[in-house]
Enzyme design. Structure first.
Site, PDB file in Angstrom:
ATOM      1  N   HIS A  25     -10.556 -11.023   2.700  1.00  0.00           N
ATOM      2  CA  HIS A  25     -11.563 -10.520   3.602  1.00  0.00           C
ATOM      3  C   HIS A  25     -13.166 -10.975   3.198  1.00  0.00           C
ATOM      4  O   HIS A  25     -13.903 -10.266   3.007  1.00  0.00           O
ATOM      5  CB  HIS A  25     -11.619  -8.670   3.205  1.00  0.00           C
ATOM      6  CG  HIS A  25     -10.167  -8.089   3.497  1.00  0.00           C
ATOM      7  ND1 HIS A  25     -10.160  -7.487   4.736  1.00  0.00           N
ATOM      8  CD2 HIS A  25      -9.169  -7.911   2.920  1.00  0.00           C
ATOM      9  CE1 HIS A  25      -8.889  -6.899   4.631  1.00  0.00           C
ATOM     10  NE2 HIS A  25      -8.344  -7.163   3.623  1.00  0.00           N
ATOM     11  N   ASP A  85       5.768 -11.610   9.264  1.00  0.00           N
ATOM     12  CA  ASP A  85       6.510 -10.597  10.050  1.00  0.00           C
ATOM     13  C   ASP A  85       6.514 -11.400  11.687  1.00  0.00           C
ATOM     14  O   ASP A  85       6.883 -10.481  12.697  1.00  0.00           O
ATOM     15  CB  ASP A  85       5.601  -9.232  10.076  1.00  0.00           C
ATOM     16  CG  ASP A  85       4.386  -9.405  10.367  1.00  0.00           C
ATOM     17  OD1 ASP A  85       3.603 -10.358  10.765  1.00  0.00           O
ATOM     18  OD2 ASP A  85       3.749  -8.063  10.301  1.00  0.00           O
ATOM     19  N   GLY A 118      -2.471  -3.327   8.088  1.00  0.00           N
ATOM     20  CA  GLY A 118      -1.083  -3.629   7.269  1.00  0.00           C
ATOM     21  C   GLY A 118       0.163  -3.637   8.011  1.00  0.00           C
ATOM     22  O   GLY A 118      -0.225  -4.224   9.187  1.00  0.00           O
ATOM     23  N   HIS A 130       0.921  -1.014  -0.036  1.00  0.00           N
ATOM     24  CA  HIS A 130       0.178  -0.151   0.098  1.00  0.00           C
ATOM     25  C   HIS A 130       0.838   1.103   0.000  1.00  0.00           C
ATOM     26  O   HIS A 130       0.378   2.288  -0.636  1.00  0.00           O
ATOM     27  CB  HIS A 130      -0.844  -0.098   1.064  1.00  0.00           C
ATOM     28  CG  HIS A 130      -2.037  -1.217   1.230  1.00  0.00           C
ATOM     29  ND1 HIS A 130      -3.056  -0.999   0.660  1.00  0.00           N
ATOM     30  CD2 HIS A 130      -2.090  -2.123   1.898  1.00  0.00           C
ATOM     31  CE1 HIS A 130      -3.643  -2.140   0.682  1.00  0.00           C
ATOM     32  NE2 HIS A 130      -3.156  -2.993   1.818  1.00  0.00           N
ATOM     33  N   LEU A 184      -5.286  -5.090  13.375  1.00  0.00           N
ATOM     34  CA  LEU A 184      -3.902  -4.895  12.711  1.00  0.00           C
ATOM     35  C   LEU A 184      -4.527  -4.116  11.277  1.00  0.00           C
ATOM     36  O   LEU A 184      -5.421  -4.448  10.776  1.00  0.00           O
ATOM     37  CB  LEU A 184      -3.422  -6.147  12.264  1.00  0.00           C
ATOM     38  CG  LEU A 184      -2.642  -6.996  13.530  1.00  0.00           C
ATOM     39  CD1 LEU A 184      -2.137  -8.501  13.052  1.00  0.00           C
ATOM     40  CD2 LEU A 184      -1.244  -6.225  13.840  1.00  0.00           C
ATOM     41  N   ARG A 203     -12.876 -29.389  11.930  1.00  0.00           N
ATOM     42  CA  ARG A 203     -14.171 -29.799  10.980  1.00  0.00           C
ATOM     43  C   ARG A 203     -14.821 -28.818  10.143  1.00  0.00           C
ATOM     44  O   ARG A 203     -15.888 -29.011   9.546  1.00  0.00           O
ATOM     45  CB  ARG A 203     -15.249 -30.366  12.071  1.00  0.00           C
ATOM     46  CG  ARG A 203     -14.888 -31.813  12.421  1.00  0.00           C
ATOM     47  CD  ARG A 203     -16.286 -32.472  13.339  1.00  0.00           C
ATOM     48  NE  ARG A 203     -16.905 -31.565  14.395  1.00  0.00           N
ATOM     49  CZ  ARG A 203     -16.384 -31.929  15.756  1.00  0.00           C
ATOM     50  NH1 ARG A 203     -15.479 -32.802  15.750  1.00  0.00           N
ATOM     51  NH2 ARG A 203     -16.802 -31.036  16.637  1.00  0.00           N
ATOM     52  N   ASP A 218       2.356  -6.126   2.627  1.00  0.00           N
ATOM     53  CA  ASP A 218       1.050  -5.673   2.787  1.00  0.00           C
ATOM     54  C   ASP A 218       1.557  -4.093   3.653  1.00  0.00           C
ATOM     55  O   ASP A 218       0.852  -3.659   4.664  1.00  0.00           O
ATOM     56  CB  ASP A 218       0.199  -6.190   3.868  1.00  0.00           C
ATOM     57  CG  ASP A 218      -1.457  -5.736   3.834  1.00  0.00           C
ATOM     58  OD1 ASP A 218      -1.704  -4.862   3.423  1.00  0.00           O
ATOM     59  OD2 ASP A 218      -2.047  -6.267   4.793  1.00  0.00           O
ATOM     60  N   HIS A 260       1.327 -10.953  12.097  1.00  0.00           N
ATOM     61  CA  HIS A 260       0.237 -11.374  11.616  1.00  0.00           C
ATOM     62  C   HIS A 260       0.004 -12.763  11.553  1.00  0.00           C
ATOM     63  O   HIS A 260      -1.399 -13.354  11.520  1.00  0.00           O
ATOM     64  CB  HIS A 260       0.255 -10.818  10.159  1.00  0.00           C
ATOM     65  CG  HIS A 260      -0.115  -9.544   9.634  1.00  0.00           C
ATOM     66  ND1 HIS A 260       0.820  -8.552  10.031  1.00  0.00           N
ATOM     67  CD2 HIS A 260      -1.190  -8.904   9.272  1.00  0.00           C
ATOM     68  CE1 HIS A 260       0.393  -7.293   9.816  1.00  0.00           C
ATOM     69  NE2 HIS A 260      -1.031  -7.527   9.356  1.00  0.00           N
ATOM     70  N   GLN A 314     -10.447  -1.669   6.771  1.00  0.00           N
ATOM     71  CA  GLN A 314     -10.850  -1.032   5.587  1.00  0.00           C
ATOM     72  C   GLN A 314     -11.963  -0.403   5.829  1.00  0.00           C
ATOM     73  O   GLN A 314     -12.778  -0.981   6.861  1.00  0.00           O
ATOM     74  CB  GLN A 314     -11.014  -1.960   4.424  1.00  0.00           C
ATOM     75  CG  GLN A 314      -9.546  -2.739   4.123  1.00  0.00           C
ATOM     76  CD  GLN A 314      -9.400  -2.880   2.699  1.00  0.00           C
ATOM     77  OE1 GLN A 314      -9.891  -2.132   1.919  1.00  0.00           O
ATOM     78  NE2 GLN A 314      -8.430  -3.857   2.445  1.00  0.00           N
TER      79      GLN A 314
END
Length: 373
Positions: A186, A239, A300, A53, A298, A218, A265, A242, A134
């Site tokens: 997402h 990292d 990015g 980004h 979180l 399952r 990211d 994440h 977002q």
């Protein structure tokens, strides 16, 4: 003709000292020395980041050439030689502006950083229950006519959306026809939905494990889908924040390194001091290498590709040659960049020199030195 020297990893993982000769931005000849000079730095193929980004204080959504140049120059300092500028879920007008500006930017010759090879549209066709960092108010249903207009720019290389959303199939089929990678992300999709998504044209998962249902015994969700179905590839934010190190190792063992690639990211705070930053109109707090919204979500990362290359070795337990594949060759193959991702004759001279700790000493893009420490 230019010449560069260093050590590279042969396919068997052994070091060999080489002299790389470059003509018109491509590797024209490689001379392998009889003996290895251990004092020479390691040369690896330039890193390719399909999900970035921003960085250096700039963001893709700034939608101006100065911002794009700052992102490209910043990430080149950390070994990235090719990247996809990545949008976020924003207004249609803002995304339009990014596409128009990026198209103009890519037509020009730039010699100060990584090559922008296209755009990755992350959103706005995501699921409202998995927004991550977002904007909820800008999430919309997949719109084939809108996507057709965006794809007509010729620079969109990847779209991330939720396959369970209305009209996702029409958008996926349209994108696939145009040669654009369709990625699930997402999303609230389960494993059965992911199998349907594959038939629609989805072939990739965005930031595996993040902003999707977890892997349960399952109810395996999207993670189980990519493990079991070799038609899928996936990318990973390696990292240690994440995704837990044990999960990184488990994913590499179960999926295989050939279908995984590293991404950053990264947001505008990458290569910047801790503080408060903006991402897609949201306030992000950066400290201790973590980027979070006020509620702890979180948002990015400040990861760089050279750091991801180091961490996948220490956290994922892989060899340098495997880390090299995950950060260079795999994304090159996914994007159809047939002359990138290897140090070989006929390939683009996109090269990175690393010191013994993995820090970048020099970055060369198309035969031009764009960073040197």
């Amino acid at each position: 003709m230019k010449g560069f020297v260093g050590n590279r990893l042969a396919e068997n993982g052994h070091l060999e000292s080489i002299r790389v000769e470059v003509t018109s931005g491509r590797i024209s000849n490689i001379k392998v020395c009889k003996n290895v000079d251990a004092s020479l730095p390691l040369i690896v193929p330039g890193f390719i980041d399909v999900h970035v980004h921003g960085g250096g204080g700039a963001d893709t959504m700034d939608a101006n050439e100065e911002a794009f140049e700052a992102i490209a120059a910043t990430h080149a300092k950390y070994g990235t030689t090719s990247l996809l500028l990545t949008t976020v879920t924003e207004s249609i007008e803002r995304i339009d502006k990014v596409i128009d500006c990026a198209k103009s930017y890519m037509k020009k010759s730039h010699g100060t950083g990584a090559t922008v090879v296209g755009l990755h549209l992350e959103g706005p066709f995501i699921h409202p229950d998995k927004p991550g960092a977002q904007r909820q108010d800008c999430i919309i249903e997949p719109d084939p006519s809108l996507v057709n207009r965006w794809l007509s720019s010729g620079i969109v290389r990847m779209i991330t959306m939720a396959p369970e959303r209305p009209h996702a199939q029409a958008v996926a089929e349209l994108a696939k026809q145009k040669g654009v990678i369709v990625a699930a992300g997402h999303t609230t999709a389960d494993e059965a939905c992911m199998q349907e998504a594959r038939l629609m044209g989805f072939s990739h998962l965005t930031h595996l494990c993040n902003a999707m249902n977890p892997f349960l015994h399952r109810d395996v969700g999207p993670i189980g889908a990519v493990i079991s179905d070799e038609a899928f590839t996936a990318d990973l934010i390696c990292d240690g924040i994440h995704v837990h190190p044990a999960m990184i190792k488990a994913l590499i063992r179960s999926i295989g390194s050939e279908r995984l690639m590293l991404i950053t990211d990264a947001m505008r705070a990458a290569a910047m001091p801790p503080g408060t930053y903006e991402l897609g109109g949201l306030e992000v707090y950066v400290r201790d290498n973590e980027c979070r919204l006020s509620d702890g979500t979180l948002a990015g990362s400040v990861l760089t590709m050279s750091r991801a290359y180091q961490l996948v070795q220490s956290l994922g337990g892989v060899s340098p040659i495997v880390a090299q594949r995950m950060s260079s060759l795999n994304p090159a193959q996914k994007l159809g960049l047939t002359t990138k991702g290897k140090i070989d004759e006929g390939y683009d001279a996109d090269l990175v020199w690393l010191d013994p700790s993995g820090e970048v000493l020099r970055t060369v893009v198309n035969g031009r030195v764009v960073f040197e420490r």
